[in-house]
Write an enzyme that holds these catalytic residues in place. Structure first.
Site, PDB file in Angstrom:
ATOM      1  N   ASP A  93     -37.700  54.115  14.634  1.00  0.00           N
ATOM      2  CA  ASP A  93     -37.986  52.859  15.332  1.00  0.00           C
ATOM      3  C   ASP A  93     -38.529  53.244  16.703  1.00  0.00           C
ATOM      4  OD1 ASP A  93     -36.766  51.586  13.215  1.00  0.00           O
ATOM      5  OD2 ASP A  93     -35.289  50.500  14.423  1.00  0.00           O
ATOM      6  N   HIS A 150     -36.169  60.239  10.798  1.00  0.00           N
ATOM      7  CA  HIS A 150     -36.282  60.359   9.346  1.00  0.00           C
ATOM      8  C   HIS A 150     -37.593  61.036   8.954  1.00  0.00           C
ATOM      9  CE1 HIS A 150     -32.857  57.512   8.376  1.00  0.00           C
ATOM     10  NE2 HIS A 150     -33.036  57.329   9.675  1.00  0.00           N
ATOM     11  N   SER A 254     -35.759  59.491  23.269  1.00  0.00           N
ATOM     12  CA  SER A 254     -36.807  60.464  23.499  1.00  0.00           C
ATOM     13  C   SER A 254     -38.069  60.117  22.743  1.00  0.00           C
ATOM     14  CB  SER A 254     -36.320  61.865  23.128  1.00  0.00           C
ATOM     15  OG  SER A 254     -37.188  62.822  23.684  1.00  0.00           O
TER      16      SER A 254
END
Length: 291
Positions: A93, A150, A254
């Site tokens: 995200d 992911h 980050s």
């Protein structure tokens, strides 16, 4: 040109004891402080407008540490991974910082700012050569975002490289004003191989107040390995990931940079600087025959 206030925000980072500050915050974030932890989480949610509706755990009191909250899991099904066999999935995200073609060895950081692909990938010329004139996608994770990383595509893990470095902020303001930002900050680079793409890399970049970076196969990587560049060879370990599987996580926010070889992927033309993305959503296609 940045405003006086913005310029100060950038310049002060050169003088702050960023590593000392980040490690100190990291210890606090890992501590079980009871009501103190609850208070910090509640105020963090309010300040950054964190949307908790997709979180597996929603009761603030159920998080024993701030890190547990920050790396919270999501409810199953809230981030469906694009099912098309040749589709690339967003690994996180976040918000697209930059993406597109690598100009030989030069990767676009922000308008007018480029950095070295070889430096980003840990200084190995052989590794960098495989991605020259390829494609990249840089996605920024704001404090409010889900902070697990992911897989953008299926792949077999070949090696992981920890590169020590600075801990500048990686927000858009800093990206526009600090040269070589993603190639100078502390980072963990994971190299994968896939029959369709060949080799590709997922780079997890550290930042100010990022206490650590973890991977699901090695646990805590940064900063526990120390101050030297460290290479982990997994070529004989048969560690493979499916598209959308969890790879690692940031303990505080980050940036992730995905790097692909020339002619192997095409990003969605609708994606540009500032486009929000969700983990698992389609961001492009792998070129070639359907599986």
């Amino acid at each position: 040109m940045p405003s006086l206030a913005d310029n100060l925000k950038v310049k002060i980072q050169y003088f702050l004891p960023k590593k000392l500050l980040s490690r100190a915050v990291g210890k606090l974030a890992a501590a079980e402080l009871g009501k103190g932890t609850n208070w910090v989480i509640e105020n963090f949610i309010k300040y950054y407008n964190v949307d908790m509706k997709d979180a597996e755990i929603q009761n603030v009191e159920d998080f024993k540490t701030f890190n547990a909250f920050f790396t919270r899991a999501l409810k199953k099904g809230t981030r469906p991974v694009v099912a098309e066999a040749n589709a690339l999935a967003s690994p996180v995200d976040g918000t697209v910082s930059e993406l597109g073609e690598i100009y030989k060895d030069a990767v676009l950081q922000a308008k007018g700012h480029y950095y070295s692909l070889e430096a980003l990938l840990g200084g190995d010329q052989k590794d960098a050569k495989e991605f020259e004139s390829g494609e990249f996608a840089t996605i920024y994770l704001a404090p409010k975002d889900y902070h697990r990383v992911h897989m953008p595509f299926a792949g077999k893990l070949e090696k992981m490289v920890f590169v020590p470095g600075d801990l500048f902020s990686v927000n858009p303001l800093t990206a526009k004003n600090v040269d070589n930002l993603f190639a100078r900050n502390e980072r963990v680079i994971c190299f994968f191989k896939n029959d369709k793409i060949g080799r590709f890399a997922v780079v997890m970049v550290g930042a100010t107040i990022v206490a650590s970076i973890e991977t699901v196969f090695a646990g805590l990587v940064a900063p526990s390995v120390g101050k030297e560049k460290t290479i982990y060879d997994y070529s004989k370990d048969n560690i493979s990931f499916k598209k959308g599987e969890e790879l690692g996580r940031f303990l505080l926010g980050s940036t992730v940079v995905c790097v692909f070889p020339k002619g192997k992927v095409a990003f969605d033309k609708k994606l540009k600087n500032g486009t929000p993305v969700k983990m698992g959503a389609k961001i492009g296609d792998v070129k070639g025959k359907q599986a």
